[in-house]
Design an enzyme around this catalytic site. Structure first.
Site, PDB file in Angstrom:
ATOM      1  N   GLY A   1      35.671  50.628  34.632  1.00  0.00           N
ATOM      2  CA  GLY A   1      34.358  50.038  34.882  1.00  0.00           C
ATOM      3  C   GLY A   1      33.432  50.975  35.634  1.00  0.00           C
ATOM      4  CB  CYS A   2      33.883  53.010  38.658  1.00  0.00           C
ATOM      5  SG  CYS A   2      34.207  51.604  39.765  1.00  0.00           S
ATOM      6  CB  THR A   3      34.398  55.878  34.064  1.00  0.00           C
ATOM      7  OG1 THR A   3      35.361  56.346  35.022  1.00  0.00           O
ATOM      8  CG2 THR A   3      34.031  57.003  33.118  1.00  0.00           C
TER       9      THR A   3
END
Length: 159
Positions: free
Chosen positions: A43-45
């Site tokens: 998700g952060c990527t």
């Protein structure tokens, strides 16, 4: 959560290059401050790459972007390098800045309870006041959501 109109808390954090970044560095400019839980996770990527892909659109509008997590600088450096991220990622290892932005606290994942960063975003105006708040965001299309909101309210948000 901070509310629209609140003074955005000052911060002073090292970025992925070990350079100091302050909120006040952006006075007179609009700033997106987004908090994310962990570099190099799915998700952060997705979220970081979306902000990076939209960077020319943010630049065209005079809007800066800073991502903040509790990752150490070395992890942020490799994350930024792996994905050619062209904006500041700041290390808030103790969660102090995230706490000031109501974006740090108790979380649960896979039955485990721990303290961590919440996925929240703030748009800070040229005057240092919060112009928009996004709580518990979904990483996909979040950058585009902010750009659309900036476009819709461009007369209201004009510096």
């Amino acid at each position: 959560m901070l509310d629209v109109g609140d003074e955005a808390p000052e911060f002073e954090l090292p970025n992925q290059h070990g350079e100091t970044v302050r909120r006040s560095d952006f006075e007179g400019e609009r700033l997106v401050v987004y908090f994310y839980p962990r570099a190099n996770t799915e998700g952060c990527t997705t979220e970081a790459c979306a902000f990076n892909d939209a960077k020319p659109d943010f630049d065209d509008r005079g809007v800066n972007v800073v991502g903040i997590s509790d990752d150490p600088v070395a992890d942020l450096e490799s994350f930024a390098d792996d994905y050619d991220l062209a904006f500041d990622l700041c290390s808030d290892e103790m969660g102090e800045v995230a706490t000031l932005y109501d974006s740090y606290g108790e979380k649960q994942l896979f039955g485990n309870t721990f303290d961590g960063v919440f996925r929240n975003t703030y748009v800070v105006g040229p005057d240092g006041r919060v112009e928009a708040v996004y709580e518990d965001v979904t990483p996909e299309d979040h950058a585009e959501e902010i750009l659309a909101d900036l476009e819709e309210s461009s007369t209201e948000l004009a510096p």
